[in-house]
Each structure stands twice: as C-alpha cells, then as structure tokens.
Design a protein around this motif. Structure first.
Motif, PDB file in Angstrom:
ATOM      1  N   PRO A 214       0.949  -1.258   0.037  1.00 30.69           N
ATOM      2  CA  PRO A 214      -0.027   0.024  -0.043  1.00 30.69           C
ATOM      3  C   PRO A 214       0.762   1.089  -0.088  1.00 30.69           C
ATOM      4  O   PRO A 214       0.661   2.220  -0.706  1.00 30.69           O
ATOM      5  CB  PRO A 214      -0.749  -0.087   1.217  1.00 30.69           C
ATOM      6  CG  PRO A 214      -1.073  -1.538   1.804  1.00 30.69           C
ATOM      7  CD  PRO A 214       0.327  -2.292   1.100  1.00 30.69           C
ATOM      8  N   LEU A 234      -2.247   4.184   7.116  1.00 28.45           N
ATOM      9  CA  LEU A 234      -1.901   2.969   7.180  1.00 28.45           C
ATOM     10  C   LEU A 234      -1.030   2.290   8.222  1.00 28.45           C
ATOM     11  O   LEU A 234      -1.377   1.517   8.677  1.00 28.45           O
ATOM     12  CB  LEU A 234      -0.981   2.676   5.929  1.00 28.45           C
ATOM     13  CG  LEU A 234      -0.127   1.541   5.640  1.00 28.45           C
ATOM     14  CD1 LEU A 234      -0.980   0.465   5.271  1.00 28.45           C
ATOM     15  CD2 LEU A 234       0.915   1.674   4.679  1.00 28.45           C
ATOM     16  N   THR A 376      -8.450   5.030   0.526  1.00 26.53           N
ATOM     17  CA  THR A 376      -7.444   4.598   1.671  1.00 26.53           C
ATOM     18  C   THR A 376      -7.826   3.767   2.832  1.00 26.53           C
ATOM     19  O   THR A 376      -7.375   2.788   3.254  1.00 26.53           O
ATOM     20  CB  THR A 376      -6.421   5.781   1.968  1.00 26.53           C
ATOM     21  OG1 THR A 376      -5.920   6.354   0.953  1.00 26.53           O
ATOM     22  CG2 THR A 376      -5.411   5.087   2.916  1.00 26.53           C
ATOM     23  N   VAL A 380      -7.089  -0.156   3.414  1.00 32.85           N
ATOM     24  CA  VAL A 380      -6.222  -0.813   4.438  1.00 32.85           C
ATOM     25  C   VAL A 380      -7.158  -1.357   5.350  1.00 32.85           C
ATOM     26  O   VAL A 380      -6.481  -2.117   6.318  1.00 32.85           O
ATOM     27  CB  VAL A 380      -5.248   0.400   5.081  1.00 32.85           C
ATOM     28  CG1 VAL A 380      -4.711   1.257   4.181  1.00 32.85           C
ATOM     29  CG2 VAL A 380      -6.649   1.423   5.841  1.00 32.85           C
TER      30      VAL A 380
END
Length: 600
Positions: A214, A234, A376, A380
């Motif tokens: 990622p 993340l 995102t 994640v």
C-alpha cells in the motif's frame, strides 16, 4: 549464559527419548521460563550488528546519498519524503533477499543464515499460489518465469533506491528539495510484487507486501500531502489492528515467553514473576497479563489514535515517544522470527510521520482529498476485517494480527526414519533444521534443540491443543515418533515463515507428498486455524500426508489456556465433527525389526 555457549536444557541428550514426550515438554517449558531459547550472546551480537550496520547505517547512507542529502546532517533528511520512501524500499529489499525477518538461528536458519534468495532463484523449489482459480498461477513448482519475476523485483527495488529523486512542484512548494522516488518505478514495483505474489504468496508475505505494498502504491499515485496522510492512516491501521487482535484469551500467553527470551534480562526472578506459580503453574500471572494488555493492547490502540487526531505538539511528542519505546522494547526481546528491521522502521515512522509532518501543519486527515481518504481507509481495513471474521481466507499478517498469539499453527509427526525423505526428495534452500544442528552439535544435542521449539509452542494456547490432538492420534507412539514444530520445519523448505500456518496447510502437505511419497501413517499433521473474532472455538484438521485430511473438529480456546504446557490433566477436550470413513492410522513401532514386520 556465556558469549559463545548457550544455556542447554537440563536433560541428557543421549537419554532424551527415554523420557515420555510430555515429560520432555515439562522440562523444556520450565527451562524456557528462566532461559528462553538459551541462545549464546554471540548470536544476539550478530543480529545487532546486522541491524545497526546493514540496516540502519546502510539504509541511512543509501537513502541520503542517492537523494543528494547529507547523512551527517540530521536536519537535512529526517523530514524529507524521499528519505522515508527509500527507507521503505531498503526494508523491502532486505526482506525480499531474506536478510530481514525470519533470518538466522532465532528463525531456525543455522547454516545458512539467509534462505530467501536461495529459494526464489532456484528452479523446482516449492511455490504456493494464494488462490487456485487465478489464471497462469497453477502448480506448485517454481519455474524460470518465477525466477525472472523475482530478479525483476530486485532490479526495480535497486532502481528505486539508487536513482535520484524526480522533481515535484508540490514538494518544492512545501520546502522539500530532494524530490520523490520516481512514480513510474514505484508503479512498476507494485505491479511486479502483485504478479509474483499471485504465483507465490510466500514471497509476497516475506517482502511484507501486506504493509509495504500500500505504501508503494501511495508513492506511485498520490500527491505528496495525500501520500503523507495515507501513510499515517496505513501505520495507524497496522498498530490498531495489532492491538485489536490482542483482545481475547491468547495474547496473555505470548508475552511471558517473549520476556523470558530477552537476552539483557539476567534475573530469573523477574522472568518467573510473569507466570502464576513457577514451576507448578506456567500460565500468565497478573503481572504478565498486565504487561501484555497495558504495555501491548492499550498502547497499540490508544496511542496511534492520539497520533492520528491530535493537533497538540506536546501530546504528539509524548505519543510518538511511547511508540518509539514500544518498538525498541520489542526489538530488545529478540522475538522468534526476529522482525527487528520492521520494528526500527516503525519507530522511525512514528517520528517522521507525526512529528516531521504534524497534523496541525497541513498533514491532517482534513487536508487529504476526501475521495482518496475514503479509498485509503477502505483499502487498509478490508483484509483486517475479513481476516478477523474469516481467518481461513486471509493470512494473519494481512489480518494485522502480529504477535497476538492467535495464529494458524501446526505440529508434524514422522514415523521413525521418515523425516529423512524431506532432505532426499525436496529441492530447497537448506537442509532441515535438525540436520543443520547435527552438523554443528551432533544429532543428540540437535534433537534437544528441536524439542525446545516444541516446549516453546506448548507455552502458547495452540501448543496445548496441538499436543492434545496429536496424543489422540498417536497414543503411546508419540513417545518415539519424530515430532516437529511445523513453522521451523517449513522455514527450511520454502526459506521463510513468520508464524503463518497457511504456509504449511493441507495444500502444502500435498506438495510434499507429491515429491516424497510418504506411506500412510508415516507423516501425520495436526493443523489449527486461527480463532475468528466472533467465535469461542478454533477449528483443527488432522492430515495424513498419504491420504489427505482424515479428521476435522473444533476445541474451545478457554480449555487450551486453562491447561499447563505438559497437560497434567490429559488432552484437552475436542469435538470431532468429521472423520474419514474407515480411517485407522498405520502404526510404525520403534524397533527397526518391528517396523520391517509392520511394512511386510
């Protein structure tokens, strides 16, 4: 413990197999409480030298010098985005070579220490595609195509590390002069990692693709501010996921053995205090549970959320300091599988992301493009959520259950002499661990060390269950069969393992069987899946390599954690839900003459 000599368990190697199996576990688990693995201090010095010289100094010089930064001027590089980008690429590079986690003696690699590249550059080694139905990924044999893909990954990593940064107007506007890693290089690396990972999940996990891929995608596709904020999301997801996974009955049993293995802690009294009543009761004490859930669970859940949302400089500084200390402490314990580089990277990331690019200076969640932020967050969280609900579908690593004690795990049992077939018929990066140790210390001492690993596993919840189910299968034969901790044995065959039982599941045993041709009863496996977050039981399988899965069932987590490693009350209760019709294990007695008679 000396510098070159370890603390050997109090058993006579020549008489080890005269002791009943559970008596061996009793002696070795008690020995672990006071000495851990008993590793010579020289081994820890080797790990520290690798960490400080190769990873820290090497990474600093490469990331700084190739980006036009002065490595001797901390202020010139510690906030530069390209420095952090290259540090991640440097970490992936070492992991992909096999020189990061799962390296050296603490991961079962005694000779050689490094097995990663020895596996991925060798045709005919075993590879494991994560999903059967993905086109062009069938089979379990590494081919020239796989070798070329691996070489391409290494080449692109080197290009990303050695090429200077490319100019970026946003970076210049924000006061950063060194540019960023070329997005095209990052994109090529992401494509190659996914392509090779679809053919071999082991490589993907060894490169820690669940965490670094990622980030590499962010390098390739996101504007600089969005990239920084996405990296924050993340790392918080990794921390929070690991903390969340520590709820339940398993994690308290992880920390005391980890503390017992700490080389800088000579006090036996301090180690013993993490257990209820050494040597009679090796379940976690109140202090052990407190350290686990305050020093672990609480820190990993609360502190990251503070870092993600605070706009107070003092609070951010204190929270970042807590996470730095957290990762340095884990590093200092030298946990098995030795994820030392990962911990140092995350310690630096806490400083770089949250102090070097603070929320109140234009790097908060509100400063990110809302659409990219939503993408995102979903990205994640997808695998951690799925992996906690359906652990059979997702490795515990993408599930973000690092060192939580809730792992898929297994135990192998070989009829006398049958284990030798692994060395005779498999193409792999090294001999089996027992052969490596035999060359160094002799075969009898090697068996004691192999039993130390079984003693270590028995101190965790799954170990109690593995031993219980194996006793149910083997009966009295368990005292003379060759028993192995599956994680370390798998290490020698595929070059890597990080506690993930999915790497040695039923499909992997099929791969071994195709090459080794075990007879029924010669190779028996007990395999346990991780506990789903919404269930109170764990599922297990019994596999006879020659026949496939022969039994399935479940057991309750609370029954496992309530027992001692040596099962003084007998095997824990299991609920057998299916058994192959007519299956009876073929026995192989201890004496050679008796074995020949059975085979006739």
């Amino acid at each position: 413990m000396g510098f070159k000599t370890g603390d050997f368990p109090p058993v006579d190697p020549a008489r080890l197999f005269e002791m009943p199996y559970l008596e061996r576990i009793k002696v070795l688990s008690r020995h672990w409480v006071e000495y851990g693995f008993g590793t010579p201090k020289m081994t820890h010095v080797i790990y520290l030298a690798k960490l400080l010289v190769v990873y820290v100094v090497g990474g600093l010089l490469i990331a700084a010098l190739t980006s036009g930064l002065n490595p001797l001027e901390f202020s010139s590089w510690w906030t530069e985005p390209i420095f952090y980008q290259k540090l991640i690429l440097w970490t992936v590079f070492l992991e992909a070579l096999g020189a990061g986690g799962s390296w050296g003696p603490l991961a079962g690699h005694f000779k050689p220490f490094t097995c990663g590249w020895r596996t991925y550059l060798k045709v005919d080694t075993i590879r494991q595609a994560p999903w059967k139905r993905v086109p062009l990924t069938g089979g379990d044999r590494r081919t020239g195509v796989d070798v070329l893909l691996y070489i391409a990954v290494i080449a692109v990593l080197l290009a990303g590390l050695l090429l200077p940064g490319t100019a970026d107007a946003d970076l210049t506007r924000l006061g950063f002069d060194a540019g960023r890693v070329m997005p095209a290089v990052a994109a090529a690396l992401a494509v190659l990692m996914v392509t090779l990972g679809l053919r071999d999940k082991v490589f993907f996990l060894q490169a820690r693709g669940e965490q670094y891929l990622p980030a590499i995608i962010f390098f390739a596709a996101f504007p600089i501010v969005d990239m920084i904020v996405a990296l924050k999301v993340l790392i918080v997801a990794v921390w929070f996921g690991a903390g969340f996974s520590k709820f339940g009955k398993h994690f308290s049993m992880v920390v005391p053995p980890m503390v017992s293995n700490t080389p800088w802690l000579p006090s036996k009294a301090v180690k013993r205090m993490h257990y209820k009543d050494f040597p009679r009761d090796l379940r976690p004490s109140y202090r052990g549970s407190l350290l686990a859930h305050v020093g672990g669970t609480f820190v990993e859940i609360v502190t990251p959320l503070v870092l993600l949302f605070t706009v107070n400089a003092t609070v951010a500084l204190l929270a970042a300091g807590v996470m730095v200390c957290f990762h340095l402490f884990i590093t200092s314990t030298f946990p098995l599988a030795v994820p030392l580089e990962w911990n140092i990277l995350f310690a630096f990331a806490a400083v770089f992301l949250f102090l070097g690019h603070p929320n109140w200076a234009g790097y908060g969640l509100g400063d990110m493009n809302p659409a990219l932020l939503a993408l995102t967050v979903v990205g994640v969280l997808f695998f951690p959520v799925l992996g906690n609900l359906r652990p059979d579908l997702v490795s515990f690593l993408p599930s973000m259950r690092q060192y939580a004690g809730n792992w898929a795990s297994a135990m192998w049992a070989f009829a006398p002499g049958a284990e030798d077939r692994l060395d005779q018929h498999l193409v792999k990066p090294s001999e089996m661990t027992v052969k490596q140790l035999s060359a160094l210390y002799g075969p009898e001492a090697a068996e004691v060390v192999m039993h130390q690993l079984l003693g270590w596993r028995a101190m965790h919840s799954q170990g109690r269950a593995l031993n219980s189910i194996m006793i149910n299968q083997l009966g009295a034969d368990i005292d003379h069969y060759t028993l192995r901790e599956a994680e370390f044995s798998t290490n020698c065959i595929i070059g890597f393992n990080f506690g993930d039982g999915h790497m040695h599941d039923a499909r992997f045993i099929e791969s071994l069987q195709r090459r080794c041709g075990f007879r029924p009863g010669e190779f028996v496996v007990v395999w346990i899946e991780s506990q789903p977050v919404h269930r109170n039981h764990l599922r297990y399988q019994v596999i006879d390599a020659a026949l496939g899965v022969v039994e399935r069932g479940v057991y309750r987590a609370e029954d496992a954690v309530a027992e001692q490693p040596w099962l003084p009350n007998g095997p824990i209760a299991v609920d057998v839900q299916w058994r192959m019709r007519g299956y009876e294990r073929v026995r192989y007695p201890k004496a050679a003459a008796d074995r020949e008679e059975v085979q006739r």
